[in-house]
Design a protein around this motif. Sequence first.
Motif, short mmCIF file in Angstrom:
data_model
loop_
_atom_site.label_atom_id
_atom_site.label_comp_id
_atom_site.label_asym_id
_atom_site.label_seq_id
_atom_site.Cartn_x
_atom_site.Cartn_y
_atom_site.Cartn_z
N PRO A 198 0.77 -1.38 0.19
CA PRO A 198 -0.14 -0.09 -0.07
C PRO A 198 0.85 1.27 -0.05
CG PRO A 198 0.02 -0.97 2.24
CD PRO A 198 0.80 -1.93 1.21
N PRO A 199 0.33 2.32 -0.53
CA PRO A 199 1.30 3.44 -0.70
C PRO A 199 1.36 3.91 0.83
CG PRO A 199 -1.04 4.10 -1.32
CD PRO A 199 -1.01 2.51 -1.21
N SER A 200 2.67 4.46 1.31
CA SER A 200 2.84 5.07 2.20
C SER A 200 2.52 6.49 2.29
CB SER A 200 4.45 4.95 2.67
OG SER A 200 5.39 5.52 1.59
N GLY A 201 2.31 7.25 3.61
CA GLY A 201 1.93 8.60 3.45
C GLY A 201 0.60 8.53 4.22
N PRO A 202 0.15 9.96 4.25
CA PRO A 202 -1.14 10.22 4.64
C PRO A 202 -2.13 10.08 3.36
CG PRO A 202 0.14 12.39 4.16
CD PRO A 202 0.83 11.25 4.07
N GLN A 203 -3.20 9.42 3.93
CA GLN A 203 -4.41 9.04 3.00
C GLN A 203 -5.18 10.15 2.70
OE1 GLN A 203 -4.69 6.07 1.36
NE2 GLN A 203 -2.69 5.43 2.59
N ARG A 204 -5.57 10.53 1.45
CA ARG A 204 -6.11 11.54 1.11
C ARG A 204 -7.68 11.08 0.92
NH1 ARG A 204 -4.30 16.35 -1.53
NH2 ARG A 204 -6.05 16.56 -2.28
N ASN A 205 -8.78 11.62 1.68
CA ASN A 205 -10.10 11.17 1.55
C ASN A 205 -10.84 12.29 1.12
OD1 ASN A 205 -9.98 12.31 3.99
ND2 ASN A 205 -10.76 10.83 5.21
N GLY A 206 -10.44 13.43 0.76
CA GLY A 206 -11.46 14.68 0.43
C GLY A 206 -11.83 15.35 1.35
N ARG A 207 -11.39 15.17 2.58
CA ARG A 207 -11.70 16.01 3.71
C ARG A 207 -10.69 16.81 4.12
NH1 ARG A 207 -16.59 14.56 5.88
NH2 ARG A 207 -17.20 12.46 5.12
N THR A 208 -11.18 17.92 4.80
CA THR A 208 -10.07 18.90 5.35
C THR A 208 -9.46 18.24 6.96
OG1 THR A 208 -12.00 20.15 6.42
CG2 THR A 208 -10.99 20.79 4.36
N PRO A 209 -8.40 19.12 7.43
CA PRO A 209 -8.29 18.57 8.51
C PRO A 209 -9.12 18.55 9.97
CG PRO A 209 -6.58 19.66 7.79
CD PRO A 209 -7.65 19.90 6.98
N GLY A 210 -10.22 19.64 9.68
CA GLY A 210 -11.08 19.70 10.77
C GLY A 210 -12.46 18.68 10.50
N GLY A 211 -12.30 18.09 9.54
CA GLY A 211 -13.33 16.87 9.28
C GLY A 211 -14.34 17.68 8.42
N ARG A 212 -14.51 18.74 7.80
CA ARG A 212 -15.20 19.15 6.90
C ARG A 212 -14.93 18.61 5.43
NH1 ARG A 212 -15.60 25.12 6.80
NH2 ARG A 212 -13.56 24.68 7.75
N ARG A 213 -15.87 18.51 4.66
CA ARG A 213 -15.55 18.13 3.39
C ARG A 213 -15.27 18.99 2.40
NH1 ARG A 213 -16.21 13.73 0.67
NH2 ARG A 213 -16.41 13.82 -1.96
N SER A 214 -13.91 18.93 1.76
CA SER A 214 -13.47 20.31 0.94
C SER A 214 -14.53 20.46 -0.30
CB SER A 214 -12.04 19.90 0.65
OG SER A 214 -11.93 18.58 -0.25
N ARG A 215 -14.22 21.50 -0.83
CA ARG A 215 -15.16 21.81 -2.22
C ARG A 215 -14.16 21.16 -3.00
NH1 ARG A 215 -15.61 28.19 -1.38
NH2 ARG A 215 -13.75 27.92 -2.74
N PRO A 216 -15.02 20.61 -4.03
CA PRO A 216 -14.27 19.99 -5.35
C PRO A 216 -13.65 21.13 -5.94
CG PRO A 216 -16.76 20.34 -5.76
CD PRO A 216 -16.56 20.68 -4.39
N ARG A 217 -12.40 20.77 -6.71
CA ARG A 217 -11.67 21.85 -7.51
C ARG A 217 -12.36 21.83 -9.03
NH1 ARG A 217 -6.96 22.43 -4.80
NH2 ARG A 217 -6.51 20.95 -3.29
N THR A 218 -12.34 23.25 -9.45
CA THR A 218 -13.00 23.33 -10.89
C THR A 218 -12.04 23.99 -11.36
OG1 THR A 218 -13.78 25.36 -10.11
CG2 THR A 218 -15.47 23.28 -9.82
N GLN A 219 -12.31 23.96 -12.76
CA GLN A 219 -11.36 24.87 -13.69
C GLN A 219 -11.42 26.12 -13.72
OE1 GLN A 219 -11.59 23.17 -17.57
NE2 GLN A 219 -10.92 21.16 -17.08
#
Length: 108
Positions: free
Chosen positions: A83-104
């Motif tokens: 498995p890849p090492s390092g922190p797992q990205r799950n689309g959430r900010t450190p505070g627990g809120r879901r981050s906004r999707p990135r747009t062009q």
Amino acid sequence: MAEDSPARGDSRPRPARPPGQGSGAETGYAVIGTMISGMAVWGGVGWLLDQWWDTRVFFPVGVILGMAVAIYLVVARYGAVAPPSGPQRNGRTPGGRRSRPRTQKGQR
């Protein structure tokens, strides 16, 4: 302090390398060797059974069985991907809120 360094003329012990971290060629040769030896060993067992019982069915069955066992051993030994090492990205900010999707650029 003096006992940590080797005596004059002695070589330092080599650090242990974790198993399974060989070069690509080393892994390839190990896989090919496993496949050939599986066919040879089980084909040889089949050939001996054919000679002993005066049949002609066990040699091909032994070769096929040896190939199947060799494939299983290769997949069990070399098939697992770490498995890849390092922190797992799950689309959430450190505070627990879901981050906004990135747009062009220019889109909302």
